[in-house]
Design a protein around this motif. Structure first.
Motif, PDB file in Angstrom:
ATOM      1  N   UNK A  88       7.156  52.348  17.698  1.00 24.44           N
ATOM      2  CA  UNK A  88       6.781  52.870  16.382  1.00 24.44           C
ATOM      3  C   UNK A  88       5.841  54.059  16.535  1.00 24.44           C
ATOM      4  N   UNK A  89       4.894  53.956  17.451  1.00 19.07           N
ATOM      5  CA  UNK A  89       3.961  55.060  17.684  1.00 19.07           C
ATOM      6  C   UNK A  89       4.704  56.283  18.223  1.00 19.07           C
ATOM      7  N   UNK A  90       5.605  56.092  19.166  1.00 22.77           N
ATOM      8  CA  UNK A  90       6.357  57.213  19.745  1.00 22.77           C
ATOM      9  C   UNK A  90       7.209  57.903  18.680  1.00 22.77           C
ATOM     10  N   UNK A 131       6.776  61.758  17.305  1.00 26.85           N
ATOM     11  CA  UNK A 131       7.900  62.686  17.355  1.00 26.85           C
ATOM     12  C   UNK A 131       8.224  63.244  15.968  1.00 26.85           C
ATOM     13  N   UNK A 132       8.151  62.403  14.945  1.00 24.57           N
ATOM     14  CA  UNK A 132       8.434  62.851  13.585  1.00 24.57           C
ATOM     15  C   UNK A 132       7.394  63.858  13.109  1.00 24.57           C
ATOM     16  N   UNK A 133       6.127  63.581  13.383  1.00 27.41           N
ATOM     17  CA  UNK A 133       5.063  64.505  12.973  1.00 27.41           C
ATOM     18  C   UNK A 133       5.217  65.846  13.684  1.00 27.41           C
ATOM     19  N   UNK A 166       6.811  71.548  13.523  1.00 25.03           N
ATOM     20  CA  UNK A 166       7.654  72.632  14.030  1.00 25.03           C
ATOM     21  C   UNK A 166       8.504  73.220  12.905  1.00 25.03           C
ATOM     22  N   UNK A 167       9.068  72.355  12.049  1.00 25.52           N
ATOM     23  CA  UNK A 167       9.870  72.813  10.916  1.00 25.52           C
ATOM     24  C   UNK A 167       9.029  73.662   9.964  1.00 25.52           C
ATOM     25  N   UNK A 202       6.647  65.712   0.038  1.00 25.48           N
ATOM     26  CA  UNK A 202       7.392  64.601   0.639  1.00 25.48           C
ATOM     27  C   UNK A 202       6.478  63.747   1.515  1.00 25.48           C
ATOM     28  N   UNK A 203       5.617  64.393   2.302  1.00 17.91           N
ATOM     29  CA  UNK A 203       4.692  63.632   3.152  1.00 17.91           C
ATOM     30  C   UNK A 203       3.697  62.829   2.323  1.00 17.91           C
TER      31      UNK A 203
END
Length: 78
Positions: free
Chosen positions: A33-35, A39-41, A46-47, A61-62
């Protein structure tokens, strides 16, 4: 780990009845879950860097995701 002195028995100070600690599966799931969260953050950062016009909808959205997490986590932690 703190120890209490009662009739020579050595017990942890904060031991819950039936508590056996975290299993390997729980630790693995927590790690994954942490990984995935990291990665999502990083992907969202980057986006936002590549598409500056999308920052405002992305922030909205966040914020919505944060509200959902704030509601679901206390329920899931029970």
């Amino acid at each position: 780990m703190a120890v209490t002195a009662s009739a020579g028995a050595v017990r942890p100070l904060f031991h819950l009845p039936g508590d056996t600690g975290m299993s390997s599966l729980n630790l693995l799931v927590a790690f994954l879950v942490v990984v995935v969260t990291v990665q999502t953050v990083v992907a969202l950062a980057y986006f936002a860097h590549r598409h500056p016009g999308a920052i405002q909808p992305l922030a909205l959205a966040l914020a919505g995701i944060a509200v959902m997490v704030a509601v679901v986590m206390p329920i899931a932690a029970r």
